[in-house]
Write a protein that holds these residues in place. Structure first.
Motif, PDB file in Angstrom:
ATOM      1  N   ASP A 147       0.854  -1.191   0.000  1.00 32.37           N
ATOM      2  CA  ASP A 147       0.000   0.000   0.000  1.00 32.37           C
ATOM      3  C   ASP A 147       0.888   1.239   0.000  1.00 32.37           C
ATOM      4  N   LEU A 148       0.974   1.886  -1.155  1.00 31.31           N
ATOM      5  CA  LEU A 148       1.822   3.068  -1.288  1.00 31.31           C
ATOM      6  C   LEU A 148       1.035   4.361  -1.114  1.00 31.31           C
ATOM      7  N   SER A 149      -0.248   4.239  -0.813  1.00 28.55           N
ATOM      8  CA  SER A 149      -1.066   5.440  -0.630  1.00 28.55           C
ATOM      9  C   SER A 149      -0.881   6.054   0.748  1.00 28.55           C
ATOM     10  N   VAL A 150      -0.270   5.298   1.660  1.00 32.67           N
ATOM     11  CA  VAL A 150      -0.017   5.812   3.005  1.00 32.67           C
ATOM     12  C   VAL A 150       1.481   5.879   3.239  1.00 32.67           C
ATOM     13  N   ASP A 151       1.868   6.666   4.210  1.00 29.89           N
ATOM     14  CA  ASP A 151       3.280   6.811   4.544  1.00 29.89           C
ATOM     15  C   ASP A 151       3.687   5.671   5.471  1.00 29.89           C
ATOM     16  N   GLY A 152       4.382   4.674   4.902  1.00 33.43           N
ATOM     17  CA  GLY A 152       4.798   3.516   5.685  1.00 33.43           C
ATOM     18  C   GLY A 152       5.819   3.825   6.753  1.00 33.43           C
ATOM     19  N   LEU A 246       6.555 -14.857  11.868  1.00 30.94           N
ATOM     20  CA  LEU A 246       6.806 -13.469  11.495  1.00 30.94           C
ATOM     21  C   LEU A 246       5.628 -12.889  10.720  1.00 30.94           C
ATOM     22  N   LEU A 247       5.038 -13.687   9.837  1.00 30.18           N
ATOM     23  CA  LEU A 247       3.911 -13.198   9.042  1.00 30.18           C
ATOM     24  C   LEU A 247       2.690 -12.896   9.911  1.00 30.18           C
ATOM     25  N   GLU A 248       2.563 -13.584  11.035  1.00 31.14           N
ATOM     26  CA  GLU A 248       1.447 -13.305  11.940  1.00 31.14           C
ATOM     27  C   GLU A 248       1.469 -11.868  12.450  1.00 31.14           C
ATOM     28  N   CYS A 249       2.648 -11.272  12.478  1.00 31.99           N
ATOM     29  CA  CYS A 249       2.765  -9.891  12.959  1.00 31.99           C
ATOM     30  C   CYS A 249       2.018  -8.912  12.056  1.00 31.99           C
ATOM     31  N   LEU A 250       1.718  -9.338  10.820  1.00 29.81           N
ATOM     32  CA  LEU A 250       1.000  -8.473   9.887  1.00 29.81           C
ATOM     33  C   LEU A 250      -0.508  -8.501  10.101  1.00 29.81           C
ATOM     34  N   ALA A 251      -0.974  -9.432  10.933  1.00 26.80           N
ATOM     35  CA  ALA A 251      -2.408  -9.655  11.034  1.00 26.80           C
ATOM     36  C   ALA A 251      -3.012  -9.287  12.382  1.00 26.80           C
ATOM     37  N   HIS A 252      -2.188  -8.972  13.355  1.00 28.30           N
ATOM     38  CA  HIS A 252      -2.706  -8.766  14.713  1.00 28.30           C
ATOM     39  C   HIS A 252      -2.366  -7.371  15.236  1.00 28.30           C
ATOM     40  N   GLY A 288       4.201 -12.428   2.026  1.00 30.11           N
ATOM     41  CA  GLY A 288       4.016 -11.179   2.750  1.00 30.11           C
ATOM     42  C   GLY A 288       3.288 -10.133   1.927  1.00 30.11           C
ATOM     43  N   THR A 289       2.764  -9.131   2.607  1.00 31.53           N
ATOM     44  CA  THR A 289       2.061  -8.025   1.948  1.00 31.53           C
ATOM     45  C   THR A 289       2.805  -6.699   2.123  1.00 31.53           C
ATOM     46  N   VAL A 290       4.007  -6.765   2.663  1.00 33.48           N
ATOM     47  CA  VAL A 290       4.852  -5.577   2.793  1.00 33.48           C
ATOM     48  C   VAL A 290       6.219  -5.921   2.208  1.00 33.48           C
ATOM     49  N   PRO A 291       7.016  -4.913   1.844  1.00 34.77           N
ATOM     50  CA  PRO A 291       8.341  -5.195   1.284  1.00 34.77           C
ATOM     51  C   PRO A 291       9.223  -5.963   2.265  1.00 34.77           C
ATOM     52  N   VAL A 292      10.074  -6.810   1.700  1.00 37.29           N
ATOM     53  CA  VAL A 292      11.026  -7.601   2.484  1.00 37.29           C
ATOM     54  C   VAL A 292      12.418  -7.257   1.984  1.00 37.29           C
ATOM     55  N   ILE A 293      13.287  -6.815   2.901  1.00 34.51           N
ATOM     56  CA  ILE A 293      14.685  -6.560   2.554  1.00 34.51           C
ATOM     57  C   ILE A 293      15.514  -7.735   3.046  1.00 34.51           C
ATOM     58  N   VAL A 294      16.217  -8.365   2.107  1.00 35.36           N
ATOM     59  CA  VAL A 294      17.082  -9.507   2.423  1.00 35.36           C
ATOM     60  C   VAL A 294      18.522  -9.003   2.444  1.00 35.36           C
TER      61      VAL A 294
END
Length: 301
Positions: A147-152, A246-252, A288-294
């Motif tokens: 989602d690039l419409s908000v300031d992450g 880790l992905l659970e952190c995106l849902a709660h 994931g639904t957010v960028p991931v930096i490896v």
């Protein structure tokens, strides 16, 4: 810490997914006060390696189409980010090899991905997987759902801590991302449920185990907390398989407390791209639904 004298590189191909990645890369370049290098690389037939010889007019037309795609991407970014220094580069090469070669001279390489479904780890595309596994710089893989419409920058940065010495580069990068975004860092250590003492999965770790895990996490973070004293840090211990935990952190929790970015180490070994990248990184990128930096270990080959 803002890296001077380099740029952020993003690969585009004219697709909506690549433009999403390019927009995110432009925002990252603005945050870090760096120029943006936009690369479009496409394979061309090699003379002498095919029974069919492409006429020069056909090759010229293909290059013209790709140049137009690259120019449209650059115009799109300049309209959205008028103060950003944007450079373009059209290359006649395999995009995987071009982006890996260019990663030697960039602060961050950014790519998009297209994965969907249960086989998302396979479907994310060979370019994203190959670059994340082999690049010399950190690599950000930006999913289409970003989602690039908000300031992450208002949302925390999640750092996956693996408990080993190979994760030091990722820890440092996670602190740097939180610092330039002026947000807090969620440092998460996942206790793998394959361990015997976690046979009762679903319950909280027993107190002695939790205390040992927190002590290990604090020990790994301490040097970086001293270098980045302005970054608030949440030390979190979870249990289960690393990627799902880790992905659970995106849902709660409230949206403002959910991470807007993941930073993880590659952890991979061996000669295959999937092994070089590691299963946890692959799953985060694919699902994931957010960028991931490896971030590969310092001195990684």
């Amino acid at each position: 810490m803002v890296v001077e004298g380099v740029s952020i590189t993003v690969g585009v191909d004219g697709s909506v997914e690549s433009l999403t990645a390019a927009h995110w890369a432009a925002k990252e370049a603005e945050i870090r006060r760096l120029p943006l290098h936009v690369v479009l690389a496409m394979n061309e037939p090699v003379a002498g390696h095919s029974d069919y010889v492409f006429p020069p007019a056909v090759l010229a037309a293909a290059r013209s189409v790709n140049r137009a795609r690259l120019d449209r991407a650059a115009s799109f970014l300049r309209d959205l980010h008028p103060d950003l220094d944007v450079h373009t580069d059209l290359e006649s090469a395999d995009p995987r090899r071009a982006l890996v070669a260019g990663s030697k001279d960039t602060a961050l390489t950014v790519v998009g991905c297209r994965g969907r479904g249960r086989l998302a780890e396979v479907l994310i595309g060979s370019v994203a997987l190959h670059v994340a596994a082999h690049a010399h710089s950190p690599v950000a893989v930006v999913p289409p759902a970003t989602d690039l419409s908000v300031d992450g920058r208002d949302r925390p940065v999640l750092l996956g801590v693996d408990g080993g010495s190979s994760g030091s580069a990722a820890i440092g990068y996670g602190f740097e991302e939180a610092a330039v975004r002026a947000t807090r860092l969620q440092a998460v250590l996942v206790l793998d449920d394959t361990e015997p003492w976690l046979a009762d999965e679903g319950r909280a770790p027993r107190r002695p185990t939790l205390d040992r895990a927190l002590a290990l996490l604090s020990e790994q973070l301490a040097p970086w907390e001293g270098k980045y004293p302005s970054v608030p840090v949440d030390q979190i211990v979870r249990r289960g398989r690393p990627a799902p935990a880790l992905l659970e952190c995106l849902a709660h929790g409230p949206v403002r407390d959910r991470p807007g970015l993941f930073v993880v180490g590659s952890r991979g070994r061996g000669g295959l791209a999937g092994l070089l990248l590691g299963s946890t990184s692959q799953q985060l990128i694919a699902r994931g639904t957010v960028p991931v930096i490896v971030v590969r270990p310092e001195g990684g080959d």
